[in-house]
Design a protein around this motif. Structure first.
Motif, short mmCIF file in Angstrom:
data_model
loop_
_atom_site.label_atom_id
_atom_site.label_comp_id
_atom_site.label_asym_id
_atom_site.label_seq_id
_atom_site.Cartn_x
_atom_site.Cartn_y
_atom_site.Cartn_z
N ALA A 152 0.84 -1.20 0.00
CA ALA A 152 0.00 0.00 0.00
C ALA A 152 0.88 1.25 0.00
CB ALA A 152 -0.91 0.00 1.22
N GLY A 153 0.42 2.27 -0.73
CA GLY A 153 1.13 3.54 -0.72
C GLY A 153 2.60 3.39 -1.06
N GLU A 154 3.46 3.90 -0.18
CA GLU A 154 4.90 3.90 -0.42
C GLU A 154 5.48 2.50 -0.53
OE1 GLU A 154 4.32 3.54 3.95
OE2 GLU A 154 3.38 4.71 2.35
N HIS A 155 4.85 1.51 0.08
CA HIS A 155 5.37 0.15 -0.01
C HIS A 155 5.21 -0.42 -1.43
CE1 HIS A 155 5.00 -0.65 4.60
NE2 HIS A 155 6.04 0.09 4.28
N GLY A 156 4.25 0.07 -2.18
CA GLY A 156 4.10 -0.38 -3.56
C GLY A 156 5.27 0.01 -4.43
N GLU B 205 -5.68 5.96 -1.59
CA GLU B 205 -4.27 5.72 -1.90
C GLU B 205 -4.17 4.58 -2.91
OE1 GLU B 205 -1.86 4.66 1.43
OE2 GLU B 205 -2.91 2.79 1.84
N CYS B 206 -2.96 4.37 -3.41
CA CYS B 206 -2.68 3.35 -4.40
C CYS B 206 -2.27 2.06 -3.68
CB CYS B 206 -1.54 3.85 -5.28
SG CYS B 206 -1.48 3.16 -6.92
N THR C 4 -0.84 -9.20 -11.57
CA THR C 4 -0.69 -8.00 -10.75
C THR C 4 -1.77 -7.00 -11.15
OG1 THR C 4 1.71 -8.29 -10.74
CG2 THR C 4 0.87 -6.18 -9.96
N ARG C 5 -2.41 -6.43 -10.15
CA ARG C 5 -3.33 -5.32 -10.37
C ARG C 5 -2.98 -4.20 -9.39
NH1 ARG C 5 -3.79 -7.45 -14.41
NH2 ARG C 5 -5.67 -8.11 -15.55
N THR C 6 -3.05 -2.99 -9.91
CA THR C 6 -2.87 -1.79 -9.09
C THR C 6 -4.25 -1.16 -8.91
OG1 THR C 6 -0.66 -1.48 -10.00
CG2 THR C 6 -1.66 0.40 -8.88
N LEU C 7 -4.60 -0.88 -7.67
CA LEU C 7 -5.96 -0.47 -7.33
C LEU C 7 -5.97 0.87 -6.62
CD1 LEU C 7 -7.04 -3.93 -5.85
CD2 LEU C 7 -7.30 -3.16 -8.22
N TRP C 8 -7.04 1.62 -6.82
CA TRP C 8 -7.28 2.86 -6.08
C TRP C 8 -8.27 2.53 -4.97
CZ3 TRP C 8 -5.15 7.17 -4.95
CH2 TRP C 8 -5.88 8.23 -4.40
N THR C 9 -7.94 2.92 -3.75
CA THR C 9 -8.77 2.49 -2.62
C THR C 9 -10.04 3.31 -2.47
OG1 THR C 9 -7.51 3.91 -1.09
CG2 THR C 9 -6.77 1.62 -1.35
N GLY C 10 -10.06 4.57 -3.01
CA GLY C 10 -11.26 5.39 -2.87
C GLY C 10 -11.49 5.82 -1.42
N PRO C 11 -12.64 6.44 -1.12
CA PRO C 11 -13.78 6.67 -2.02
C PRO C 11 -13.63 7.87 -2.95
CG PRO C 11 -14.28 7.55 0.13
CD PRO C 11 -12.92 6.91 0.25
#
Length: 593
Positions: free
Chosen positions: A361-365, A384-385, A402-409
């Motif tokens: 998550a975030g910076e860890h990605g 966050e991403c 692999t998928r990159t996701l936006w957490t929203g809302p």
């Protein structure tokens, strides 16, 4: 022992061995990417846990060399007071040794290095010394025992071709080359050639051992007898002899006067050294099993399709769950990965993850091969991403997605959407490519980077790797990488398509599907045969991260067609709630003004 104490103990052992330095690769005697706990020498010495690296220990300094996937991780794990960190491509070990150790005696364990890698160190100007025993093992007092899981038959309904037919074809290749035998040091080769699998590694179903294949199609399999139960011996048949590993030196001496193939890139140097001492002629050449293994037969190809269809249901369930759970902020990197694994465990023929999930998550990605631990695990926050790279081992195939996701809302920032979309453009460019037979992976790598290069961006890893059939998720010899050997792509190969972008300290983006190489249809005036890719992976992209205006009409059409295929093939096998989420997730992109 502390890291400083381990390094000091190794240096003391090197003084006793009479050498001025020592090489510690991230490898065991099978030279594979994945090793059992007993082979994690590099991690024990340095605390670096990546899957690729080399440590060089000198009396007064030490350095660790790794590639771009792991430089950020290594920087976090190494003690800078003990270790210098170097990029193995941009700052090769040979240059560092030439500067700091020329003229000295450099020790190595001949079981842990292929001859080709040792020869690349010749310009350093050191005397390479093969040590009879590994000095690191002498000071690693709590080293785990070697794995002893049984080797079990892999049914032909999944393997596609009986083992005796595979041996006959490989033996024919030896005869045509005028060779009497071949050394098989790669346990993946044993698994494929003999149609066996095992449990010696956590995520790759191998039974670790060695083999000798002879030109008459007979073979010897060197494993401890307890690892080969009666069922497996019957499966192997009369032409395959099982012998303890301790008999390997005598077996090589028995090849005196024979011509024996040894793969210089994939076989421990000990084999060629022992064969030459015995009076055998060493013929350098590729492992005769490696390329046939990479070219999946029709049964393996259909198994891969079936495994991906089933895996897609687990992925859809996870993505639907994540879309609802992420904005609440109650999940962590580890809990999300565990939820995905729980969904996969319900899939028929599932055996294990194909690697520990990369859940960042975030910076860890932005840490390309990040591994969440109890210490690093953090909440997945709203807006966050989040990057999830995972895969599974099924009896009929291996997956990696692999998928990159936006957490929203809230909406994703415009800059993030622009960069995600450029990664997606590179992902599409490779997926839709048609190319002439004879073209190799390194020739295609740039197609996936063009959209990023246009704005001065790039990523520090290869674009794709080969994938096995209920075997390693990373399989040679083909790859989409500037650093890879130019091995022509062949129908039946499965490779990943995974461009990315990483902004340290903020986020990482990677999009990955698996592609199957296949024959392309003939077109008017075509003067040579062409190949193309079939996309195996079925999982929607996050539409909230796509800037549709940046895509060309053809790219938008490709995304819409892919998402439509995901919906059509996956939704009927999902529960109503997941199917409903899929319909929304796979809706066509709307062009923006």
């Amino acid at each position: 022992m502390t890291p400083a104490e381990r390094l000091a103990a190794l240096r003391a052992a090197l003084r006793k061995a009479g050498v001025d330095g020592f090489l510690v690769p991230r490898a065991d005697e099978h030279l594979g990417e994945y090793v059992p706990p007993s082979g994690e020498r590099l991690a024990w010495l340095t605390d670096f846990t990546g899957s690729a690296g080399l440590a060089v220990v000198l009396p007064d300094r030490a350095a660790l060399f790794t590639d771009g996937r792991y430089t950020t991780q290594a920087g976090q794990q190494l003690d800078p007071a003990l270790w210098e960190l170097r990029h193995i491509i941009e700052q090769p070990a040979v240059d560092w040794l030439k500067e700091h150790a020329a003229g000295g005696r450099l020790g190595y364990d001949p079981w842990l290095h292929p001859e080709a890698a040792l020869k690349r160190l010749d310009p350093a100007g050191m005397v390479l010394v093969a040590l009879p025993a590994n000095p690191l093992d002498a000071v690693w007092r709590d080293r785990p025992a070697s794995p002893a899981a049984p080797a079990l038959p892999h049914p032909v309904q999944y393997a596609g071709v009986p083992a005796e037919e595979k041996r006959a074809a490989a033996a024919q290749a030896l005869r045509e080359a005028g060779e009497d035998a071949a050394v098989l040091a790669d346990s993946h080769s044993l698994a494929w050639l003999f149609n066996i699998r095992g449990g010696d590694l956590a995520h790759t179903p191998l039974a670790l051992g060695f083999g000798l294949l002879r030109a008459d199609a007979s073979a010897e399999l060197f494993m401890e007898p307890g690892k080969v139960p009666a069922e497996t011996r019957a499966h192997l048949g009369n032409q395959v002899t099982v012998r303890p590993r301790a008999e390997l030196p005598a077996a090589l001496r028995g090849l005196a006067g024979k011509k024996v193939r040894v793969d210089p890139e994939a076989t421990p140097a000990w084999f060629a050294e022992t064969l030459r001492e015995a009076g055998a002629a060493v013929a350098t050449g590729d492992d005769p099993v490696r390329l046939p293994r990479a070219c999946k037969n029709p049964v393996e190809q259909e198994g891969a399709r079936a495994a991906h269809r089933r895996d897609a249901v687990a992925l859809a369930r996870f993505l639907a769950w994540f879309a609802a759970a992420a904005p609440a902020g109650r999940e962590t990197e580890m809990s999300a990965a565990e939820r995905l694994l729980a969904f996969r465990r319900e899939v028929p023929l599932f055996r294990a993850e194909s690697f520990p999930a990369i859940s960042g998550a975030g910076e860890h990605g932005a840490v390309i091969h990040y591994r969440a631990t109890e210490e690093s695990d953090r909440p997945i926050r709203a807006d966050e991403c989040y990057l999830i790279d995972s895969g599974a081992q099924y009896l009929d195939g291996t997956t990696d997605v692999t998928r990159t996701l936006w957490t929203g809302p809230g909406p994703a920032p415009a800059a993030l959407r622009e960069r995600y979309t450029r990664v997606l453009q590179g992902h599409i460019a490779l997926a839709v490519l048609r190319f002439p037979k004879g073209v190799a992976g390194p020739h295609l790598d740039a197609f996936a980077r063009r959209a990023l290069w246009e704005v001065g961006l790039d990523y520090d890893h290869g674009t794709g790797h080969g994938v096995g059939s209920f075997l390693s998720v990373h399989e040679g010899p083909a790859a989409f990488s500037r650093a890879a050997r130019p091995v022509p792509l062949v129908p039946g190969m499965i490779l990943s398509d995974e461009p990315g972008y990483y902004l340290p300290g903020q986020y990482g983006i990677r999009i990955e599907n698996l592609l199957l190489v296949r024959e392309a249809g003939q077109r008017p005036d075509q003067v040579k045969p062409f190949l193309e890719f079939e996309t195996l992976t079925l999982a929607p992209y996050d539409r909230r991260l796509i800037d549709a205006a940046l895509l060309s009409p053809a790219e938008r059409a490709w995304v819409d067609a892919y998402q439509g295929r995901v919906l059509a093939e996956v939704a009927p096998h999902c529960d109503p709630a997941t199917a409903s989420w899929l319909r929304e997730a796979c809706a066509p992109l709307m062009p923006t003004a």
